[in-house]
Design an enzyme around this catalytic site. Structure first.
Site, PDB file in Angstrom:
ATOM      1  CD  GLU A 606      30.932  38.936  43.510  1.00 12.83           C
ATOM      2  OE1 GLU A 606      31.671  38.323  42.705  1.00 12.83           O
ATOM      3  OE2 GLU A 606      31.156  40.119  43.851  1.00 12.83           O
ATOM      4  CG  ASP A 682      36.394  41.439  42.982  1.00 18.01           C
ATOM      5  OD1 ASP A 682      36.377  41.981  41.847  1.00 18.01           O
ATOM      6  OD2 ASP A 682      36.776  40.266  43.155  1.00 18.01           O
TER       7      ASP A 682
END
Ligand code: AHR
Length: 884
Positions: A606, A682
């Site tokens: 991430e 995402d």
């Protein structure tokens, strides 16, 4: 010879011929099956079904006669469009006025004189007829697997120079010189050689088949007792005597291979004694004549028919296949040895199907009682090397499947909590469905399950998706956790699908070979992706885990993020350490690998694709070599360290990219436990890539387990479908050459997104060559047509927009699919192929002043629709790729 060969008769009568092909270079042997009983007389739907079943069994070569009429042409074209090449069984043509040898009534049931007397063979007639027929085939773009001239010309069955009645004699070389019957046969053999010379001339001057091997007609094998010949009152010349005579008269200058037929007697299948008898039979019948290409004497052999006499257990459904499985194993072991010594050109099992237009099933068939038998599957399995030492034989029943990756991880106390694949079972004992497809025509869904050896039953998909398109809607988790992947419903970034969801991958866009089967991978273009936000037992909050995926080293881009692994349950970026996924991307932004361009394997933790514990490029993450299949590995103990590795999924072991501390800010990990495929945490969906299998474990797997899994992956034999380059078969890489006189050195190429024709030569820059290379895909809107994917920009397809061709990403929409789907037919100027838009049969791909459009013939709505040069401008030769 087979002791009852009537089923072949009808095909011979139509073509008045039999055929024989061979191999010219050092290519691997072709493997396939005979198709008899006039398969070209099947309805189009029946043919389609036959081709699809053949495809699903990995059969890419069939031996068949092709009559010189519309039926024959359509059959050859249909086979070729399905990636199946024909080894063309040809017959001689007789002198004008020669009557067909009428069999005396007393011999009617014995299957004799089913071929012209060779002494009447007329090379000029052959040349006129077959030259024209080949030109017709080539006008449809058909490339053949071989030309085989004559069938079993060495006995009364297929050569009416042999007298009737006969006494069951086996003539030798001396007889061919001095015995009256022998001299007559020899005269016919000389005429046969003249026809072979005519065939060579036709082949050498052909447009598309100059490299297609010529094979001398498959010779009938004889049993050493002569009992069979006596019982049918037939004579024969031994295989060795026939070959020696033909060699002495120039055979080796005319052919690339020798056709042989083997029907050994099934003597105690599976025993050492049986195996020795089988080898002895083969040696008696020509095996010793087989030589590597280029040998001073001899040629590689093409075993253009093989099966067994005396097999039991095949007369009633369900069959008892055990004896034939054992015999096939023995035979393939001999063929394997021959292939190893470079003395084998081809192996074509006799025969494929049972009931086509036959009153009764042929128990020689690979396909019996409505299904492909195990022995049949083994007989036609494409990779001869895989069959060495009977390896495949032991894999034929599910209970015999050896360990699969999740068995290995379970044994190492790091069991899988997710196992996804469209290719194979990842547990030896898994028997459920692998994935689900949904078809466009009626939105119906179908699960795709397993064959008995644990590979995907792609035939189910092929049948279900006939005449429509399918997408992969679900990839089932094979572990007990049911962590299935579905098309992502979107996240921070919405997809192009309904309600912001992503798109599913086209189910048939990525045909590959695995375990000897043709199966499908998942081909992800930007906008596509899979996800599960509600999983069970996936690592969260710093728990250890491991994962790998099989992906592609040639199909990738630099978009975010081709991931497989652990991600946020909300589909939004919740910060550092909330993801733990293995990533396969050309990483040009996160760690700036501009100095190491190309594909890399990283960890998506991430807000960063990590090659090591720094935010910088680690050259070791670079996957060099352009491997079509790679394995990408990540394991993370969640607290202190992580490990990245990659491997070539086709051979060798693993390369460690990094093993050490986690990056600052990522300690401890805070995984959330969703699973993603082909997108970022995402739901960024700008990436392209291929996926074949992947697992996630609980716990940090040992290196030993990883190594064993890598070996297991290599043993799958991942590969492209065989025999593809330069054909319109899905998966094939091709070039498209213009045929207009102005421009015959020009090829269709991508030029920064525009599509043009431009000269390409062997000395062109590599970039230009790749821009002129296309990958054939099944038509995105209609799988009987084709789409063309860019070799250089995977995921980008040739498509029309406002009647001009562009190269654009596949976005999965119906209009995009249709604009990128083209239906091939014979070139409008009789050269190569022309391609019309799937939705508009009047508009063809055309070049005009260097640019490429779709244009109808003279509708004068556009300058590029002018009738001047139209038929030349819309005709392209499908040739070998410029960039392999
Ligand atoms: O870490 C790289 C990517 O950054 C993640 O996958 C995504 O969630 C974010 O955009």
């Amino acid at each position: 010879m087979k002791h009852l060969t009537f089923i072949l008769t009808a095909a011979w009568a139509v073509t008045a011929a039999v055929g024989a092909p061979t191999l010219a270079g050092t290519e691997p042997p072709v493997v396939g099956a005979n198709l008899v009983n006039e398969p070209y007389k099947q309805t189009a739907a029946e043919q389609e079904a036959t081709f699809r079943i053949l495809q699903a069994a990995g059969v890419h070569v069939i031996r068949a006669g092709i009559p010189g009429n519309d039926q024959g042409l359509a059959f050859a074209q249909g086979a070729y469009a399905h990636g199946i090449k024909i080894e063309w069984l040809l017959g001689v043509y007789p002198d004008p006025g020669t009557p067909w040898p009428r069999l005396p009534d007393a011999y009617k049931s014995k299957g004799l004189w089913r071929g012209w007397p060779l002494s009447t063979a007329n090379a000029d007639a052959f040349k006129a007829n077959i030259g024209a027929q080949l030109a017709e085939l080539e006008s449809k773009g058909v490339v053949l697997a071989g030309f085989e001239l004559g069938n079993e010309i060495n006995w009364t069955g297929f050569n009416a120079d042999f007298p009737l009645p006969a006494q069951g004699r086996v003539l030798n070389e001396k007889d061919l010189a001095s015995d009256p019957e022998g001299r007559k046969i020899a005269q016919g053999y000389l005429r046969y050689l003249q026809t072979l010379a005519a065939l060579k001339d036709i082949r050498d001057h052909s447009m598309l088949n100059r490299r297609t091997p010529i094979i001398s007609g498959g010779l009938a094998d004889l049993d050493d007792s002569g009992k069979w010949l006596r019982s049918v009152k037939a004579d024969a010349v031994s295989v060795d005597a026939t070959l020696h005579f033909l060699q002495a008269n120039g055979l080796d200058q005319l052919v690339d291979g020798y056709g042989l037929h083997f029907y050994p007697l099934a003597i105690s299948p599976g025993s050492a004694q049986g195996q020795a008898a089988l080898r002895a039979h083969l040696e008696l019948n020509g095996l010793t004549q087989c030589a590597p290409p280029g040998a001073a004497k001899g040629k590689p052999c093409w075993v253009t028919e093989w099966n067994f006499n005396g097999l039991k257990g095949l007369d009633a459904c369900p069959i008892d296949d055990s004896s034939r499985i054992a015999m096939v194993g023995e035979m393939r072991s001999v063929l394997h040895d021959l292939a190893d010594q470079n003395r084998l050109g081809g192996s074509l099992y006799y025969t494929w199907q049972g009931q086509i237009h036959a009153p009764k099933e042929d128990h020689d068939s690979a396909f019996l009682c409505g299904a492909l038998t195990e022995s049949g599957r083994l007989a036609v399995a494409p990779n001869i090397a895989d069959l060495m030492a009977g390896n495949l034989i032991s894999d034929t029943h599910s209970e015999a499947i050896k360990q699969r990756p999740c068995d290995i991880y379970a044994a190492g106390n790091t069991p899988c909590i997710a196992a996804h694949s469209t290719v194979r079972s990842l547990y030896a004992k898994y028997t459920g469905a692998l994935y689900q497809v949904k078809r466009a025509s009626d939105d119906a869904a179908q699960d795709i399950g397993l064959l008995s050896d644990g590979y995907a039953n792609a035939a189910t998909q092929d049948a279900f998706c006939t005449n429509t398109t399918c997408v992969v809607t679900r990839i089932y988790d094979q572990s007990t956790k049911h962590n299935d992947l579905s098309i992502s419903s979107g996240g921070r970034y919405k997809g192009p699908g309904p309600n912001g969801s992503d798109l599913g991958a086209a189910a048939d866009a990525l045909p590959v070979t695995a375990g000897g089967h043709q199966v499908y991978g998942v081909s992800i273009s930007p906008g596509m992706g899979y996800r599960n936000n509600r999983t069970s037992d996936v690592a969260v909050n710093g728990k250890p885990e491991g994962m790998y995926m099989i992906s592609s080293g040639t199909h990738f881009n630099s978009g975010c993020c081709f991931d497989y692994g652990n991600a946020e349950v909300s589909g939004t970026d919740t910060g550092a350490a909330h993801m733990d996924a293995v990533n396969v991307t050309e990483d040009l932004s996160w760690a700036d690998c501009r100095n190491e361009p190309g594909l890399g394997v990283q960890a998506d933790l991430e807000n960063g694709l990590f090659h090591w514990n720094q935010r910088s490029c680690n050259p070791a993450s670079n996957v060099s070599g352009g491997h079509p299949f790679i394995s990408a590995w990540l394991k993370n103990n969640g607290q202190t360290r992580f490990t990245l590795k990659w491997g070539n999924a086709q051979s060798g072991g693993l390369n460690t990219i990094y093993s050490g501390a986690l990056p600052d800010g990522y300690v401890p990990m805070r995984q959330e436990g969703a699973i993603i495929l082909g997108v970022g945490g995402d739901n960024s969906h700008a990436s392209a890539g291929s996926f074949f299998e992947g697992v996630m474990t609980t716990g940090f797997p040992t290196d030993g387990a990883d190594n064993a899994v890598q070996a297991n992956i290599v043993a799958v034999g991942y590969g492209a479908p065989t025999g593809l380059a330069g054909t319109l078969m899905p998966g094939s890489e091709i070039s498209l050459q213009a045929t207009t006189a102005c421009c015959i050195g020009d090829y269709v190429r991508n030029l920064n997104g525009a599509v043009v024709i431009a000269p390409i030569t062997p000395s062109s820059a590599e970039q230009d060559k790749s821009d002129a290379t296309w990958i054939v895909r099944r038509g995105l809107a209609d799988n009987s047509c084709v789409s063309f994917e860019s070799r250089n920009n995977p995921g980008d397809f040739l498509r029309q927009q406002n009647l001009a061709l562009h190269m654009q990403p596949f976005d999965g929409t119906a209009s995009n699919r249709a604009d990128a789907t083209f239906c091939p037919q014979a070139g409008k100027n009789q050269k190569g192929s022309s391609f019309h838009l799937v939705n508009d049969p009047t508009r063809y791909v055309r070049h005009y002043y260097g640019k490429v459009y779709v244009a109808s013939d003279g509708d004068s709505t556009n300058p590029w629709s002018t009738p001047v040069h139209w038929s030349d401008d819309v005709s392209f030769i499908v040739g070998p790729p410029w960039s392999p």
